[in-house]
Enzyme design. Sequence first.
Site, short mmCIF file in Angstrom:
data_model
loop_
_atom_site.label_atom_id
_atom_site.label_comp_id
_atom_site.label_asym_id
_atom_site.label_seq_id
_atom_site.Cartn_x
_atom_site.Cartn_y
_atom_site.Cartn_z
N GLU A 1 -8.89 4.83 -5.52
CA GLU A 1 -8.29 5.11 -6.85
C GLU A 1 -8.96 5.94 -7.94
O GLU A 1 -8.70 6.14 -9.00
CB GLU A 1 -7.46 3.97 -7.57
CG GLU A 1 -8.67 3.18 -8.21
CD GLU A 1 -9.17 2.26 -7.33
OE1 GLU A 1 -9.73 0.97 -7.77
OE2 GLU A 1 -9.41 2.20 -5.99
N HIS B 1 0.59 -1.17 -0.04
CA HIS B 1 0.20 -0.11 0.04
C HIS B 1 0.71 1.30 -0.02
O HIS B 1 0.50 2.20 -0.58
CB HIS B 1 -0.85 -0.04 1.36
CG HIS B 1 -2.02 -0.99 1.01
ND1 HIS B 1 -3.12 -0.78 0.36
CD2 HIS B 1 -2.22 -2.27 1.68
CE1 HIS B 1 -3.93 -1.76 0.57
NE2 HIS B 1 -3.11 -2.72 0.98
N ASP C 1 0.16 4.25 -2.59
CA ASP C 1 0.09 5.79 -2.13
C ASP C 1 0.91 6.59 -2.91
O ASP C 1 0.50 7.66 -3.59
CB ASP C 1 0.52 5.85 -0.70
CG ASP C 1 -0.68 5.41 0.23
OD1 ASP C 1 -1.87 5.07 -0.25
OD2 ASP C 1 -0.37 5.35 1.39
#
Length: 252
Positions: free
Chosen positions: A175, A145, A149
Amino acid sequence: MDTELDGESKMYKHDQSTLFHASNRASSPIHQRHPSLFTIPERQSQTVVDVRQALYRQRLAEGTKSAAVFIELANAQDRISELENALRDARAAALTDPLTGILNRRGFDEAYRREAARARRKGMRISLAMIDLDDFKKVNDEHGHAIGDEVLIQLVHTLRNTLRPTDILCRLGGEEFIVLFPETRRCDAIAAMTRIQKRFATQRVPGSSTVLTFSAGVVVQDYGESLEEALERADEATYAAKRKGKNCVVAG
């Protein structure tokens, strides 16, 4: 006879001397003749000193009080400024996405209301684009993750460097992103999104050779159509772009 003359002479001299001394006293300065008129008694002199000291202490106290009031007012003004800044920061935090720094949905709704009112006054239209990163779940699963990001931040960086200052960018969630194009025809909005799509496709997932792409749907809000209705059409166009093979822009 001589004795009488001598007595008269002495008497005369005595009288002259008395007159002379009287004349000298009369011609001497008045402060010498009546010193009590020009000398402040000791008790009165101390009273004058006490009054002067009291006045001095009073003025000093007033000056100290004025300075204290000024400092208190300045501190209060500083506190007010701090509170105003804190409120401004809190409001900004409530309207922006903490990861990317762009508007969140709440901030976007406020910006949309302003732009919609302006468009109605001018008789202009608003174009909206929905953006959805391709295979973003795969990026998170394979790279973590934190890398996901970074990919989101890369997309926002590309959008900001390509969009006009008047265009409004929002992270809808996950997203998904929205771009509002004020006073823009659908063909011009499609052209703008296509430029962004091609520029973004030249980038890679950090630490990987995986190409970054997104799918987008573009619509023009119809007269009388709500924001939710327009976004729903844009969302449908975005899924059409994914069905078409992803990494493309579709008009809705």
